[in-house]
Write a protein that holds these residues in place. Structure first.
Motif, PDB file in Angstrom:
ATOM      1  N   ARG A  39      -4.992  10.486  -1.567  1.00 23.21           N
ATOM      2  CA  ARG A  39      -6.045  10.045  -2.492  1.00 23.21           C
ATOM      3  C   ARG A  39      -6.813  11.227  -3.084  1.00 23.21           C
ATOM      4  O   ARG A  39      -7.387  11.109  -4.166  1.00 23.21           O
ATOM      5  CB  ARG A  39      -7.019   9.127  -1.750  1.00 23.21           C
ATOM      6  CG  ARG A  39      -6.404   7.795  -1.349  1.00 23.21           C
ATOM      7  CD  ARG A  39      -7.305   7.033  -0.405  1.00 23.21           C
ATOM      8  NE  ARG A  39      -6.640   5.838   0.101  1.00 23.21           N
ATOM      9  CZ  ARG A  39      -7.058   5.135   1.161  1.00 23.21           C
ATOM     10  NH1 ARG A  39      -8.133   5.548   1.826  1.00 23.21           N
ATOM     11  NH2 ARG A  39      -6.403   4.080   1.551  1.00 23.21           N
ATOM     12  N   GLU A  86     -15.073   3.690   8.710  1.00 20.24           N
ATOM     13  CA  GLU A  86     -14.396   3.593   7.415  1.00 20.24           C
ATOM     14  C   GLU A  86     -12.908   3.331   7.591  1.00 20.24           C
ATOM     15  O   GLU A  86     -12.319   2.488   6.890  1.00 20.24           O
ATOM     16  CB  GLU A  86     -14.630   4.874   6.619  1.00 20.24           C
ATOM     17  CG  GLU A  86     -14.099   4.809   5.198  1.00 20.24           C
ATOM     18  CD  GLU A  86     -14.601   5.934   4.321  1.00 20.24           C
ATOM     19  OE1 GLU A  86     -13.831   6.398   3.464  1.00 20.24           O
ATOM     20  OE2 GLU A  86     -15.770   6.342   4.498  1.00 20.24           O
ATOM     21  N   LEU A  87     -12.272   4.021   8.533  1.00 19.56           N
ATOM     22  CA  LEU A  87     -10.850   3.803   8.776  1.00 19.56           C
ATOM     23  C   LEU A  87     -10.598   2.427   9.373  1.00 19.56           C
ATOM     24  O   LEU A  87      -9.592   1.765   9.046  1.00 19.56           O
ATOM     25  CB  LEU A  87     -10.313   4.892   9.715  1.00 19.56           C
ATOM     26  CG  LEU A  87     -10.264   6.312   9.129  1.00 19.56           C
ATOM     27  CD1 LEU A  87      -9.865   7.309  10.212  1.00 19.56           C
ATOM     28  CD2 LEU A  87      -9.271   6.378   7.968  1.00 19.56           C
ATOM     29  N   GLU A 136     -10.573  -0.154   6.703  1.00 15.95           N
ATOM     30  CA  GLU A 136      -9.317  -0.097   5.953  1.00 15.95           C
ATOM     31  C   GLU A 136      -8.168  -0.710   6.736  1.00 15.95           C
ATOM     32  O   GLU A 136      -7.272  -1.348   6.170  1.00 15.95           O
ATOM     33  CB  GLU A 136      -9.009   1.357   5.600  1.00 15.95           C
ATOM     34  CG  GLU A 136      -7.734   1.526   4.786  1.00 15.95           C
ATOM     35  CD  GLU A 136      -7.536   2.972   4.349  1.00 15.95           C
ATOM     36  OE1 GLU A 136      -6.375   3.363   4.138  1.00 15.95           O
ATOM     37  OE2 GLU A 136      -8.540   3.695   4.206  1.00 15.95           O
ATOM     38  N   LEU A 158      -3.668   8.216   2.929  1.00 14.36           N
ATOM     39  CA  LEU A 158      -5.068   8.617   3.068  1.00 14.36           C
ATOM     40  C   LEU A 158      -5.316   9.980   2.419  1.00 14.36           C
ATOM     41  O   LEU A 158      -6.237  10.148   1.617  1.00 14.36           O
ATOM     42  CB  LEU A 158      -5.436   8.655   4.552  1.00 14.36           C
ATOM     43  CG  LEU A 158      -6.860   9.097   4.896  1.00 14.36           C
ATOM     44  CD1 LEU A 158      -7.872   8.058   4.421  1.00 14.36           C
ATOM     45  CD2 LEU A 158      -6.985   9.311   6.410  1.00 14.36           C
ATOM     46  N   ILE A 170      -3.005   3.496  10.161  1.00 16.86           N
ATOM     47  CA  ILE A 170      -3.328   4.258   8.962  1.00 16.86           C
ATOM     48  C   ILE A 170      -2.108   5.079   8.553  1.00 16.86           C
ATOM     49  O   ILE A 170      -1.523   5.788   9.370  1.00 16.86           O
ATOM     50  CB  ILE A 170      -4.528   5.200   9.203  1.00 16.86           C
ATOM     51  CG1 ILE A 170      -5.778   4.396   9.548  1.00 16.86           C
ATOM     52  CG2 ILE A 170      -4.771   6.094   7.999  1.00 16.86           C
ATOM     53  CD1 ILE A 170      -6.279   3.509   8.430  1.00 16.86           C
TER      54      ILE A 170
END
Length: 623
Positions: free
Chosen positions: A22, A85-86, A89, A19, A14
């Motif tokens: 956003r 969620e991560l 992604e 992140l 990530i």
């Protein structure tokens, strides 16, 4: 199962700035990004994001974390929701949960339903006819309707089976496991909370995990005044801080966290506008609770009542904190006026008085010193030796070697000043300026008049013996001593620090003693006074290896005083560094671990750097 290795891999995939960017406007600043902090209001950016290290940090409010922490703290997701969620992604599959862990999590979710239902029932009871006594008590505390609703006050009626009947949709074993019912062998189970004002205890996400109840009937003298839930699968009292879920956002705004003794104190302070307050739950502050506090602020304030019980509670907290201390992380402590708790103080003197008390929070070391000094009479040498032993026991509990060394030095200095107070000076001053006069005669000393009486031969011989036998003669000390005799004006800036430095040539003590009673003079006068008191200026042979400019005959005053200041700083720094290295070496010899070896080597490198600086300075002016 989510292993640390899997979570590290997730974080590495990530890009943190992407992140956070956003929802927060980031500006490039070298290798980092910066922004106005999204966790508190500010006009100048103090929030930094570092992709290489994978974390964000705000130097204003202390908010700190990684990608997962951003999703939980800023986006408001539960931990597993943030991970999922991560992971989506990052294109990673979330490992299947361990069946036993899944079963335990399912049970916790079910117990959360039980606790939520119990809370709803308690709140309903407070507004009914049976809750009249509880409502009257809340009115005496001065809590308005908003405070009562915000903190979720309720009422548990007197009946032994009332809760069981109200929550009949849940099986009795679940009510027992949640801590709401008590099972005793040979007797029917019964409700734990009866005839009490109820207060929910919530976790960091605001979910009810336990309850606290205050008795209302004055006739039940054998019952505890406050009763908390027992430890359950949801509730571990040693790892829970009451009100943390409300206090944490407030602490990010104010930059402080206040720890008080009970949940009623928390509510009283919150009602007075001090929202960043938490409390332990029926126990002394524990190590996990201290670590929880440090995740939000580096210097939480512990607020204790001013009575003997408050003093004992402070010492228990200090004892728990000492092994955990690390750079920039400690505790500050305040004691309320005797006989007053936070609510009493606010009612008697107003919220500002409480703010003033919190503003006077004192460092941990100050409270530790005073508590041990005042713990028992110190009328005999044995008593005083016991004080020193107790202080050093506390120092030995500190795990961080640098902090332990600094605490040892500071407490030894305070002990020495207390146990061996400075002797009454032989000199008296008169008028507005220091004057030189032996007691009991009066009048200023003038060149040509007999000088004040020298120190007694016994005191000089004692100091000389200590000086000769203690291995304290070295070139740096001698050079600095000669420099101060030649440039006495610098004593005004460095006398206090030199007086606190261990292991110096005893002539420093006599030099400082004269300075403190006589004030600054010109060098010729100094040499006369000092010589008459047995303090001879060091011979050049004592510092023959040094070529300091302040020792030369054609010295540039500005250059000389600058170099003498540097030499004094080296002289003061040396014993601290040597003590830290000695302590690290002793610890490594005892424990012999990679950690102790690394610490010993780090201090050895610092010592080599120090020696190099000293050598370069000493030979700078060599011909």
């Amino acid at each position: 199962m989510l292993t640390p290795q899997w979570l590290d891999q997730l974080r590495s995939r990530i890009t943190l700035s992407t992140l956070i960017g956003r929802s927060t406007r980031l500006q490039k600043a070298g290798r980092e990004y910066k922004a106005c902090c999204p966790f508190h209001n500010e006009k100048t950016p103090s929030f930094h994001v570092n992709d290489e290290k994978g974390f964000y940090h705000c130097f204003g409010c202390g908010a700190h974390g990684d990608a997962i922490r951003w999703m939980t703290d800023h986006q408001g997701l539960a931990f597993m929701d943030a991970v999922k969620e991560l992971a989506a992604e990052a294109g990673m599959d979330v490992p299947a949960p361990d069946p036993r862990a899944a079963k335990a999590a399912e049970k916790r979710d079910t117990l959360h339903d039980v606790m939520a239902a119990a809370q709803e029932w308690f709140v309903h009871n407070l507004s009914g006819p049976e809750g009249e006594a509880a409502r009257r008590y809340l009115a005496t505390r001065g809590f308005d309707a908003h405070t009562v609703q915000r903190f979720g006050f309720g009422y548990a009626p007197e009946g032994r089976q009332a809760l069981k009947e109200a929550l009949s949709r849940f099986p009795q074993p679940m009510l027992i496991e949640a801590g709401l019912r008590i099972e005793v062998e040979g007797r029917d189970p019964y409700d734990r909370f009866r005839g009490r004002l109820m207060l929910p205890i919530e976790d960091a996400r605001g979910r009810v995990i336990a309850f606290g109840g205050r008795i209302l009937s004055k006739e039940k003298t054998d019952a505890p005044k406050y009763l908390n839930s027992p430890d359950t699968p949801l509730f571990d009292k040693g790892r829970t801080l009451y009100n943390l879920h409300r206090a944490a956002p407030a602490a990010r705004q104010s930059g402080r966290m206040v720890v008080v003794e009970g949940y009623m104190d928390v509510i009283a302070l919150a009602a007075a506008g001090i929202a960043e307050c938490v409390a332990p739950l029926g126990t002394a502050l524990t190590e996990p609770q201290i670590e929880m506090l440090w995740r939000h602020v580096e210097m939480p304030i512990l607020c204790f009542d001013g009575d003997a019980a408050g003093q004992r509670a402070a010492m228990r907290a200090i004892s728990r904190a000492l092994p955990l201390l690390r750079p920039a992380h400690s505790l500050r402590i305040v004691r309320l006026p005797e006989g007053l708790d936070p609510d009493d103080l606010i009612k008697a003197r107003g919220a500002k008085a409480m703010q003033d008390v919190l503003g006077e929070a004192r460092p941990l070391i100050d409270v530790l010193w005073e508590a041990e000094r005042d713990a028992q009479p110190l009328s005999t040498p044995e008593d005083k030796a016991g004080l020193k032993a107790r202080l050093m026991d506390h120092v030995d509990a500190i795990q961080h070697p640098d902090i332990a060394s600094l605490y040892r030095r500071e407490l030894q200095d305070r002990y020495s000043a207390f146990a061996f107070p400075k002797r009454e000076s032989r000199w008296e001053g008169g008028g507005g300026k220091p004057a030189f006069q032996p007691r009991p005669r009066s009048g200023k000393w003038q060149p040509g008049r007999p000088a004040p009486a020298p120190s007694s031969p016994e005191s000089i011989s004692r100091l000389t013996a200590r000086y000769e036998g203690g291995g304290m003669r070295d070139g740096l000390s001698a050079a600095v001593l000669a420099g101060l005799i030649r440039w006495p004006g610098l004593l005004n800036h460095h006398a206090e620090a030199l007086a606190r430095t261990a292991g110096l040539d005893p002539r420093f003590e006599m030099l400082i003693d004269c300075f403190q009673t006589q004030g600054p003079l010109e060098s010729p006068q100094w040499e006369t006074i000092l010589r008459e008191n047995g303090v001879e200026s060091p011979r050049s042979s004592e510092y023959s290896g040094f070529r300091f400019s302040f020792l030369g005959n054609d010295s540039d005053p500005q250059k000389s005083t600058e170099e003498l200041t540097q030499a004094i700083q080296l002289l003061i720094e040396r014993p601290v560094l040597e003590a830290a290295l000695k302590a690290a070496t002793e610890r490594h010899e005892r424990e012999f671990t990679d950690e102790t070896f690394a610490e010993q080597q780090r201090l050895r490198e610092r010592k080599l750097e120090f020696d190099t600086r000293l050598r370069q300075m000493a030979t700078r002016h060599a011909s």
